[in-house]
Design an enzyme around this catalytic site. Structure first.
Site, PDB file in Angstrom:
ATOM      1  CG  HIS A  72      -2.109  -0.896   1.063  1.00 31.49           C
ATOM      2  ND1 HIS A  72      -3.258  -0.762   1.795  1.00 31.49           N
ATOM      3  CD2 HIS A  72      -2.322  -1.935   0.223  1.00 31.49           C
ATOM      4  CE1 HIS A  72      -4.127  -1.695   1.417  1.00 31.49           C
ATOM      5  NE2 HIS A  72      -3.578  -2.428   0.476  1.00 31.49           N
ATOM      6  CE1 TYR A 201      -5.449   3.813   8.583  1.00 28.98           C
ATOM      7  CE2 TYR A 201      -6.036   3.706  10.906  1.00 28.98           C
ATOM      8  CZ  TYR A 201      -5.261   3.284   9.853  1.00 28.98           C
ATOM      9  OH  TYR A 201      -4.299   2.325  10.052  1.00 28.98           O
ATOM     10  N   PRO A 293      -4.502   0.379  18.590  1.00 30.88           N
ATOM     11  CG  PRO A 293      -6.432  -0.786  17.987  1.00 30.88           C
ATOM     12  CD  PRO A 293      -5.754  -0.143  19.155  1.00 30.88           C
ATOM     13  CE  LYS A 297       3.954   3.085  13.212  1.00 31.45           C
ATOM     14  NZ  LYS A 297       3.937   2.381  11.943  1.00 31.45           N
ATOM     15  CE1 TYR A 385      -1.374   3.816   9.345  1.00 32.85           C
ATOM     16  CE2 TYR A 385      -0.235   2.847   7.461  1.00 32.85           C
ATOM     17  CZ  TYR A 385      -1.300   2.865   8.343  1.00 32.85           C
ATOM     18  OH  TYR A 385      -2.295   1.916   8.220  1.00 32.85           O
TER      19      TYR A 385
HETATM   20  C1  PHB Z   1      -6.175  -4.401  10.657  1.00 34.81           C
HETATM   21  O1  PHB Z   1      -6.141  -4.675   9.452  1.00 34.81           O
HETATM   22  O2  PHB Z   1      -6.586  -5.224  11.492  1.00 34.81           O
HETATM   23  C2  PHB Z   1      -5.718  -3.063  11.092  1.00 34.81           C
HETATM   24  C3  PHB Z   1      -5.171  -2.190  10.170  1.00 34.81           C
HETATM   25  C4  PHB Z   1      -4.765  -0.935  10.567  1.00 34.81           C
HETATM   26  C5  PHB Z   1      -4.883  -0.549  11.878  1.00 34.81           C
HETATM   27  C6  PHB Z   1      -5.412  -1.424  12.815  1.00 34.81           C
HETATM   28  C7  PHB Z   1      -5.823  -2.680  12.421  1.00 34.81           C
HETATM   29  O3  PHB Z   1      -4.492   0.690  12.251  1.00 34.81           O
END
Ligand code: PHB
Ligand code: APR
Length: 390
Positions: A72, A201, A293, A297, A385
């Protein structure tokens, strides 16, 4: 029994450390309280930094990741109902992340360990690190009703947040820093194509939402929920309806829904234990720190910890120098705190806080508007990130 390093815990931290030590010529045994299938049944996050991928390359456990993982270049942010793309690759001079489930990483590392013929003791009860304040530490455990002992040079506590390693340290030798957030994440896994090629997000007055994925046919979605909420309150239909309400109209229109194959609620926590070394006991991964989450990280921090630790232990054996192991805690914590800050910041910016006043709500939107409109702010988000350097 005797080995050079006993690793407590067979999660990603313990398994990756075991493989790194193995290729550096350091013997190790893993002692784990659960069984293999239980560990592989846990569903966790799925975004890997390039540094994490490089470590998996180094130990020869990345073939499937390179076949099946999704690279990505960016993420998307939704607020005030509008979607904005953050081009992380452009903002970082070419860096990307790989979307590949932590469960798969664990699987690949377990296969690599088995192929190398290394010992893992599963179903070990009452695992106890002992005498790590001297130079003859040992680990005892009970298996099938019999007590066993492994003598070693070092113990690596890779046994997660609830593990025994951190709890074995005298209270006056450790400092703990914690923030518990007043909400949780309700996660759903479904056999449906992702709503969009990149992660979304979303900040919404009804709460945060995240659209993630495991493959082109399997999606992972999250909704901010109340801490006292329960999965039984969330039928699949209610989950999809709520997700659509929080997304921008285009994404909501494209969302492919289907039956959930997993549904769970997780609390959000920031936590750091200092130091990460106590005599001949080291902590690594979730045993030493937890991040919410939102910044993806957790696994990546476990990887950087075991990188520092494995290099320090290699130096100890190859060069008879304790400089590396003595510096481990300071070095690891410097990176940990930066990831703690980033994860806390992402969480604060994107969630709805029940006690938020109008001023704070406007500040959140101003922060997001600045983020997507400023090259410098976009770069700051992106470099964190994709992962800060080791
Ligand atoms: C996930 O794919 O479970 C996931 C991805 C990004 C995040 C948290 C969880 O920030
Ligand atoms: N004795 C032996 N093993 C134990 C004990 C114990 N007393 N307590 C816990 N364990 C084992 C657990 O069963 C688990 O398999 O230690 C392992 C710890 O694994 P994780 O919790 O996955 O922690 P870690 O390897 O540090 O991985 C960090 O996992 O939780 C996510 O967000 C986190 O992505 C990050 C990653």
């Amino acid at each position: 029994m005797r080995t050079q390093v006993v690793i407590i815990g067979s999660g990603p931290a313990g398994l990756l450390l075991g493989q790194l030590l193995h290729i550096y010529g350091v013997d190790n045994i893993i002692v784990e309280r659960k069984d293999r299938d239980y560990i592989l049944g846990r569903i966790r996050a799925g975004v890997l930094e390039q540094g994490t991928v490089k470590l998996l390359d180094e130990v020869g456990a990345s073939a499937r990741l390179h076949r099946e993982g999704l690279i990505h270049d960016g993420i998307e942010l939704v607020f005030d109902g509008v979607r904005h793309r953050i081009d992380m690759k452009e903002a970082t001079g070419g860096k990307t992340v790989t979307v590949y489930g932590q469960t798969e990483v664990t699987h690949d590392l377990m296969d690599a360990r088995a192929a190398a013929g290394l010992t893992t003791i599963y179903d070990a009860d009452q695992v106890t690190p002992r005498d790590f304040d001297g130079d003859k530490p040992r680990v005892t455990y009970v298996k099938d009703g019999t007590t066993h002992e492994i003598a070693c040079d070092f113990i690596a506590g890779c046994d997660g947040f609830h593990g025994i390693s951190r709890q074995s340290v005298p209270a006056d030798a450790i400092r703990q820093f914690e923030r518990v957030y007043p909400f949780g994440w309700l996660g759903v896994l479904s056999e449906t194509p992702p709503v969009s090629p990149e992660l979304i997000y979303t900040k919404h007055d009804r709460g945060f939402a995240l659209c993630s994925m495991r493959s082109q046919t399997r999606s992972r979605y999250y909704l901010q929920c109340r801490l006292d909420d329960h999965v039984d309150n969330w039928s699949d239909e209610k989950f999809w309806d709520e997700l659509k309400r929080r997304l921008d109209p285009e994404a909501a229109g494209h969302l492919v829904t289907g039956p959930s194959i997993e549904k769970s609620i997780a609390p959000l926590r920031s936590f750091v234990a200092e130091p990460m070394k106590f005599g001949r006991l080291f902590l690594a991964g979730d045993a030493a720190h937890i991040v919410p989450p939102t910044g993806a990280k957790g696994l990546n921090l476990a990887a950087s910890d075991v990188h520092y630790l494995s290099v320090a232990l290699r130096e100890f054996y190859a060069e008879k120098s304790a400089a590396g192991i003595d510096a481990y805690s300071t070095k690891a914590l410097a990176r940990v705190w930066k990831a703690e800050r980033f994860s806390w910041w992402m969480t604060s910016m994107l969630h709805h806080f029940a006690d938020t006043d109008e001023f704070s709500a406007r500040i959140q939107i101003a922060e997001l508007t600045y983020l997507v409109g400023s090259k410098a702010a976009t770069a700051a988000l992106s470099e964190n990130y994709v992962g800060l350097p080791y």
